[in-house]
Design a protein around this motif. Structure first.
Motif, PDB file in Angstrom:
ATOM      1  N   GLY A 584       0.398  -1.006  -0.148  1.00 16.97           N
ATOM      2  CA  GLY A 584      -0.060   0.117  -0.219  1.00 16.97           C
ATOM      3  C   GLY A 584       1.058   1.550  -0.303  1.00 16.97           C
ATOM      4  O   GLY A 584       1.934   1.509  -0.498  1.00 16.97           O
ATOM      5  N   ASN A 585       0.157   2.449   0.479  1.00 16.10           N
ATOM      6  CA  ASN A 585       0.393   3.781   0.628  1.00 16.10           C
ATOM      7  C   ASN A 585       0.422   4.521   1.616  1.00 16.10           C
ATOM      8  O   ASN A 585       1.174   5.426   1.761  1.00 16.10           O
ATOM      9  N   VAL A 586      -1.159   4.820   1.253  1.00 14.19           N
ATOM     10  CA  VAL A 586      -0.751   6.090   2.574  1.00 14.19           C
ATOM     11  C   VAL A 586      -1.761   5.399   3.850  1.00 14.19           C
ATOM     12  O   VAL A 586      -2.805   4.693   3.823  1.00 14.19           O
ATOM     13  N   ASN A 609      -1.422   8.891  -8.784  1.00  6.27           N
ATOM     14  CA  ASN A 609      -0.651   9.658 -10.195  1.00  6.27           C
ATOM     15  C   ASN A 609       1.251   9.288 -10.600  1.00  6.27           C
ATOM     16  O   ASN A 609       1.719  10.307 -10.768  1.00  6.27           O
ATOM     17  N   GLY A 610       1.505   8.206  -9.229  1.00  9.38           N
ATOM     18  CA  GLY A 610       3.023   8.165 -10.049  1.00  9.38           C
ATOM     19  C   GLY A 610       4.022   8.910  -8.535  1.00  9.38           C
ATOM     20  O   GLY A 610       5.284   8.742  -9.179  1.00  9.38           O
ATOM     21  N   THR A 611       3.586   9.221  -8.191  1.00  7.93           N
ATOM     22  CA  THR A 611       4.066   9.790  -6.643  1.00  7.93           C
ATOM     23  C   THR A 611       4.505   8.821  -5.671  1.00  7.93           C
ATOM     24  O   THR A 611       3.408   8.338  -5.855  1.00  7.93           O
ATOM     25  N   PHE A 644       8.872   8.082   2.539  1.00  8.99           N
ATOM     26  CA  PHE A 644       7.793   7.139   3.027  1.00  8.99           C
ATOM     27  C   PHE A 644       7.853   7.812   4.411  1.00  8.99           C
ATOM     28  O   PHE A 644       9.074   7.214   5.070  1.00  8.99           O
ATOM     29  N   TYR A 645       6.576   7.753   5.044  1.00  7.34           N
ATOM     30  CA  TYR A 645       7.142   7.882   6.767  1.00  7.34           C
ATOM     31  C   TYR A 645       6.534   6.210   7.547  1.00  7.34           C
ATOM     32  O   TYR A 645       5.529   5.521   7.317  1.00  7.34           O
ATOM     33  N   LEU A 646       7.992   6.131   8.716  1.00  5.23           N
ATOM     34  CA  LEU A 646       6.957   5.087   9.457  1.00  5.23           C
ATOM     35  C   LEU A 646       4.866   4.981  10.063  1.00  5.23           C
ATOM     36  O   LEU A 646       5.012   3.653  10.037  1.00  5.23           O
ATOM     37  N   GLY A 647       4.911   6.332  10.397  1.00  2.00           N
ATOM     38  CA  GLY A 647       4.254   6.537  10.682  1.00  2.00           C
ATOM     39  C   GLY A 647       3.779   7.478  11.290  1.00  2.00           C
ATOM     40  O   GLY A 647       3.985   8.186  11.437  1.00  2.00           O
ATOM     41  N   ARG A 648       2.635   7.829  11.694  1.00  2.00           N
ATOM     42  CA  ARG A 648       1.740   8.955  12.657  1.00  2.00           C
ATOM     43  C   ARG A 648       0.181   8.556  13.003  1.00  2.00           C
ATOM     44  O   ARG A 648      -0.078   7.867  13.139  1.00  2.00           O
TER      45      ARG A 648
END
Length: 733
Positions: A584-586, A609-611, A644-648
């Motif tokens: 995944g991504n978000v 969108n490829g980002t 990428f962040y590990l988390g929030r």
């Protein structure tokens, strides 16, 4: 998404000159090739033949007329027993493993010893390494610790899986010099893969033999290991490998690592698929008999065969009635080797297809009897018959690890109901949800929903009043069985009552305790690019219950892939995922549950969108509870560095009383991970919650700082997997 990342270089080039056939780690002294047979056939013995399809489909095996025989000690024990030993507990091998030689009369494993059932690593190792004979029934998924561990099996052992429940996860078996009379049968041996294709650092094999003899490897599913699936090394001989599924690996089956030409090996009725090399590679084998095998290069995957059967060094190979589908270089021979082909079928193959040589002709029937199946029948025969059988290793004749026979009440309590799902109508149900609907409300025992390979485009919900459900794919790969749908948070409901919302978008929703999923893919393929007009959170799997065990699965999506929740804020919900993939991504691993992602691969994916920009976790943990633990895993993907962040922290609904937690420990982080890996969310600072790392490695790891908290050793001691799971020990059932 692919389970593997291939490296462009291949290590065993069949076009290399003969001088490359000697591996650098060989230690055996050179020996002259044997010129004549040195073994004898047992008088009156019957040997395995190719199984008719009707018998294979029914799970019936007939390996010779001596299945009911015991040695003297075994007869005494049998006379005192209250149950009759089943045929599989006394079975003996066919092929070269059946031949009398080196002081061993065929291969019959532990049939002269006691039969014990094991469910833990400690018990398996105790009996497998014992000096006396045992028939060891593996009745659970046993995870090797540490990963890559190979149990050093001693002579006179049968290790057999109980139906399809016997699994060895993250490691395998080692048979050393002189070990003999060993049967390894009906097991799934899987998932020691460490994220590196053609791994030269981790020697984690499914079964490795160094100088063993009289070994029978039969009806196993061996896949996704770090180095090779089977290694027969250093003059291992009188070996038969039959009716196995070998898949998802760079190196399937290597034979050799010796300059001597003394080994005798039979390889028949194996389905070898999704493998690149060593299929097998057979180096310096005096007599190699390969027949009725199915080698398949599966179309549409990123694993491409470099060669099929390979006769290397001074090997003398007879190759009969096998089926080659889609392979590059299906049959390869060194200039120094001999290879005789008879009756093989080649479909859509390219490249080398060789035979010939100057070695002495030999007939396998000089050593043992066998019957060939028609090559054209081999694919169907092996698709239905290779791998673990439900009829093997399952009977009341077995005993527990303490040696006591199970009582009738215990046997009834352990009963498992199986419901079969098949799109083509060959099962009891054609949809997964129909099988779930058939599970009785408030069922007291395990129900396994066995889902045959295929793509099931449907929504599945396991309600809270149907506990103890397992959904399990039956294919050779977790990619063979896929449950998929495309709802998103903003997708309108068909009845016009609004949209689904994030939790309601799940392809599979689990509200029942003691749920398990194994060997399948759960996906949400919502097309975010085509539907920018609606909210794009699209969940593949949502759980809201306790004791959820996800083993050997792929959970795939984009935003909000895996929602690990609880029934309510004050309820405990534990999830254990192992040997799996999450894509995944978000915020794609998120929720309120006490969840462990262990020995798995977390794959980062670009946005629609490829980002490259995203967040791995978004915990919403209640105060005084444990949140998300990622341990012993890999986080990587085809995305930009430091994106990428590990988390929030997700304070769902703006609830300030929550105390989100993510710990990432002992995990390999790629350069995709930001140097400041945690960030704020919706006005809540991550520094006010619980985010930390411990002993991570890789380009994405970093030293302790105020922006990168690291656990001390004493803190880490309280944040182990067992601390998350408490009194629950996940066990496949």
């Amino acid at each position: 998404m692919s389970e593997h990342r291939r490296r462009p270089a291949r290590s065993a080039d069949p076009t290399a000159p003969a001088t490359t056939t000697t591996s650098p780690d060989r230690t055996s002294p050179a020996g002259a090739a044997r010129t004549g047979p040195r073994h004898r056939r047992r008088a009156g013995a019957a040997f395995a033949i190719g199984l008719p399809l009707v018998l294979t489909a029914a799970g019936t095996l007939a390996y010779g007329t001596d299945l009911g025989l015991f040695g003297a000690a075994g007869q005494a024990r049998a006379a005192a027993a209250t149950v009759t030993a089943p045929a599989w507990a006394t079975a003996s091998a066919d092929g070269f493993a059946s031949v009398d030689a080196l002081g061993q009369n065929g291969t019959y494993g532990g049939r002269d010893g006691r039969t014990v059932t094991v469910k833990t690593l400690a018990d398996l190792e105790k009996y497998a390494t014992a000096a006396e004979p045992y028939v060891i029934v593996v009745a659970a998924a046993i995870t090797m610790d540490p990963v890559g561990k190979e149990i050093k099996v001693q002579s006179d052992k049968t290790i057999i899986g109980s139906g399809t429940s016997g699994q060895i996860v993250g490691g395998g078996f080692f048979l050393g010099q002189g070990v003999h009379n060993v049967i390894i049968r009906n097991l799934t041996i899987r998932d020691a893969y460490q994220g590196v294709w053609n791994d030269k650092e981790h020697d984690y094999d499914g079964i490795q033999m160094d100088g063993a003899h009289h070994v029978w490897i039969d009806h196993n599913d061996i896949r996704h290991m770090a180095d090779g699936l089977i290694d027969s090394r250093k003059d291992t001989t009188y070996l038969t490998v039959s009716w196995n599924r070998l898949s998802q690996e760079n190196k399937a089956f290597g034979i050799g690592w010796t300059d001597n030409v003394t080994a005798d090996i039979t390889i028949h009725h194996n389905w070898i698929r999704e493998t690149e090399q060593r299929n097998p590679s057979t180096d310096n084998v005096a007599h190699a008999h390969l027949y009725n095998n199915f080698l398949e290069d599966v179309a549409g995957t990123d694993i491409k065969s470099s060669y099929g059967n390979y006769s290397r060094g001074r090997t003398n190979m007879v190759l009969e009635n096998s089926y080659f589908q889609g392979l590059t270089n299906p049959v390869v021979r060194d200039a120094t080797a001999t290879l005789v082909q008879r009756g093989n079928v080649f479909s859509a193959t390219t490249g080398k297809n060789e035979s010939g040589g100057t070695g002495a002709a030999w007939d396998p029937r000089t050593y043992y009897a066998y019957t060939l199946d028609k090559a054209a029948d081999v694919p169907a025969l092996l698709k239905s018959g290779a791998g673990p059988r439900t009829s093997l290793g399952t009977t009341s004749a077995t005993t527990t690890a303490t040696g006591t026979a199970p009582t009738t009440a215990t046997a009834k309590a352990a009963a498992v109901t199986t419901l079969t799902v098949a799109k083509d109508g060959s099962g009891q149900y054609t949809t997964v949800q129909a099988a779930v609907n058939a599970v009785p409300a408030n069922n007291a025992s395990r129900v396994v929903i066995a889902v045959k390979p295929g793509t099931y485009r449907e929504l599945v919900k396991v309600p809270s009043n149907k506990p103890h459900v397992t959904i399990q794919g039956t294919g050779g790969s977790r990619k063979d069985t896929t449950i998929v749908y495309n709802n998103a948070s903003g997708t309108p409901k068909p009845d016009g009552s609004g949209t689904y919302g994030t939790g309601g978008s799940a392809t599979v929703a689990v509200d029942a305790d003691d749920f398990q999923a194994r060997n399948l893919t759960i996906s949400n393929d919502f097309d975010e690019a085509a539907h920018q007009d609606i909210a794009g959170q699209a969940v593949a799997l949502r759980t809201s219950s306790d004791k959820v065990f996800l083993d050997g699965v792929i959970i795939s999506g984009d935003q909000d892939t895996l929602l690990l929740d609880t029934a309510s804020k004050d309820r405990l919900g534990r999830v254990y995922m192992t040997n799996s993939y999450v894509v995944g991504n978000v915020d794609f691993i998120f929720g309120r549950a006490t969840a462990v992602i262990d020995k798995s691969v977390i794959t980062l994916k670009k946005r629609w969108n490829g980002t490259s920009a995203g967040y791995v976790t978004a915990p919403s943990t209640a105060a005084n509870r444990k949140g998300i633990l990622i341990a012993n895993s890999t986080i990587s993907g085809d995305v930009s560095d430091r994106s990428f962040y590990l988390g929030r922290p997700w304070h769902a609904g703006g609830d300030a009383s929550l105390d989100p937690q993510t710990t990432v420990r002992n995990t390999a982080l790629s350069a995709a991970v930001r140097t400041t890996p945690w960030t704020d969310m919706s006005g809540f600072s991550w520094k006010d919650d619980r985010f930390a790392e411990y002993r991570n490695t890789g380009a994405g790891s970093g030293a302790a700082s105020s922006d990168r908290p690291q656990l001390s050793d004493s803190q880490a001691a309280g944040q182990e997997v067992a601390d998350w799971l408490g009194d629950w020990t996940p066990t496949a059932s």
